[in-house]
Scaffold this active site. Structure first.
Site, PDB file in Angstrom:
ATOM      1  N   HIS A  97       3.476  10.902   0.475  1.00 52.50           N
ATOM      2  CA  HIS A  97       4.384  10.300   1.448  1.00 52.50           C
ATOM      3  C   HIS A  97       5.855  10.346   1.018  1.00 52.50           C
ATOM      4  CE1 HIS A  97       0.923   8.785   3.669  1.00 52.50           C
ATOM      5  NE2 HIS A  97       0.445   8.278   2.544  1.00 52.50           N
ATOM      6  N   HIS A 117       0.851  -1.191   0.000  1.00 52.09           N
ATOM      7  CA  HIS A 117       0.000   0.000   0.000  1.00 52.09           C
ATOM      8  C   HIS A 117       0.884   1.237   0.000  1.00 52.09           C
ATOM      9  CE1 HIS A 117      -3.615   2.382   1.871  1.00 52.09           C
ATOM     10  NE2 HIS A 117      -3.028   3.025   0.886  1.00 52.09           N
ATOM     11  N   GLU A 165       1.020   8.074  -3.754  1.00 46.77           N
ATOM     12  CA  GLU A 165       1.930   7.615  -2.698  1.00 46.77           C
ATOM     13  C   GLU A 165       3.217   8.433  -2.681  1.00 46.77           C
ATOM     14  OE1 GLU A 165       1.325   5.339  -0.224  1.00 46.77           O
ATOM     15  OE2 GLU A 165      -0.702   5.562  -1.020  1.00 46.77           O
TER      16      GLU A 165
END
Length: 239
Positions: free
Chosen positions: A132, A74, A128
């Site tokens: 992040h 993930h 992502e």
């Protein structure tokens, strides 16, 4: 000798320029502070596709086809020890697929998207990285960020670990403690388990969190666990 008007004017210009460059330097320093944020550790988060799909939101297989019945990445998420986390740290460093072209086939296999509508994974990976990954750019380049997550997943084969302990994705229920113990025995550190509920409201194994040091290479004990609860017994659905 008295200064001429020309000399005075020249002096004012020099002072003005000096002030401008000092302000510019301050702004540049602030930009570095804002966009090259420190962090304390990563969460490596892997999700079970059967649980993602067996929920009210359902799922859509990627355009490359149904993923393997295996845990998929993930994300690799920078976090702080107080439980908070940085996000969207550098809008000037957007996702650039040309930088990871050699990783795409591996990412389609190990980091597949299940969101609707179906996609090839690019939007998922873009999210992502920008939310992040940019917060770890002082340590990992865009390529190294995705490579680190792929390497970590290879090092920790969750499905194999659970199957070896007799915990199989067959729709049966297992105790949360047995799932945690199996992973801890194999990896050497305590995982955190996230559950979701299926379409009938039953609690099921959804995601496994492992903590990683700031190099993105070594699994460590989690300084802090995420919030949330699972039942004492949870399902491990088929996919």
């Amino acid at each position: 000798m008295r200064k001429t008007e020309k000399d005075k004017r020249l002096g004012e210009i020099m002072k003005s320029n000096q002030s401008f460059f000092i302000k510019l330097l301050i702004v540049q320093c602030l930009v570095v502070v804002c966009f090259s944020q420190d962090f304390d550790f990563f969460y490596l988060v892997q999700q079970w596709p059967g649980s993602y799909c067996d929920s009210k939101q359902s799922c859509c297989y990627p355009t490359t086809g149904k993923p393997d019945a295996d845990f998929g990445i993930h994300g690799l998420w920078p976090n702080y020890k107080d439980g908070s986390y940085p996000s969207n740290c550098d809008p000037n460093n957007p996702y650039d697929e040309s930088k990871i072209s050699d990783l795409i086939s591996s990412m389609q296999e190990e980091w597949p998207t299940l969101a609707c509508p179906s996609g090839n994974g690019s939007k998922f990976w873009e999210h992502e990285w920008e939310k992040h990954g940019t917060c770890s750019e002082s340590v990992l380049s865009q390529h190294n960020y995705f490579q680190a997550a792929l390497d970590l997943k290879k090092d920790v084969d969750l499905l194999q670990i659970l199957e070896k302990a007799g915990i199989e994705a067959n729709g049966k229920s297992y105790t949360l403690s047995n799932i945690k113990d199996a992973i801890k025995e194999a990896v050497g550190i305590t995982p955190w388990i996230e559950c979701n509920v299926d379409s009938s409201g039953n609690s099921q194994l959804y995601q496994v969190y492992l903590c990683v040091d700031t190099s993105g290479k070594n699994i460590i004990e989690c300084p802090v666990m995420p919030r949330g609860k699972c039942g004492s017994t949870i399902e491990f659905p088929q996919f």
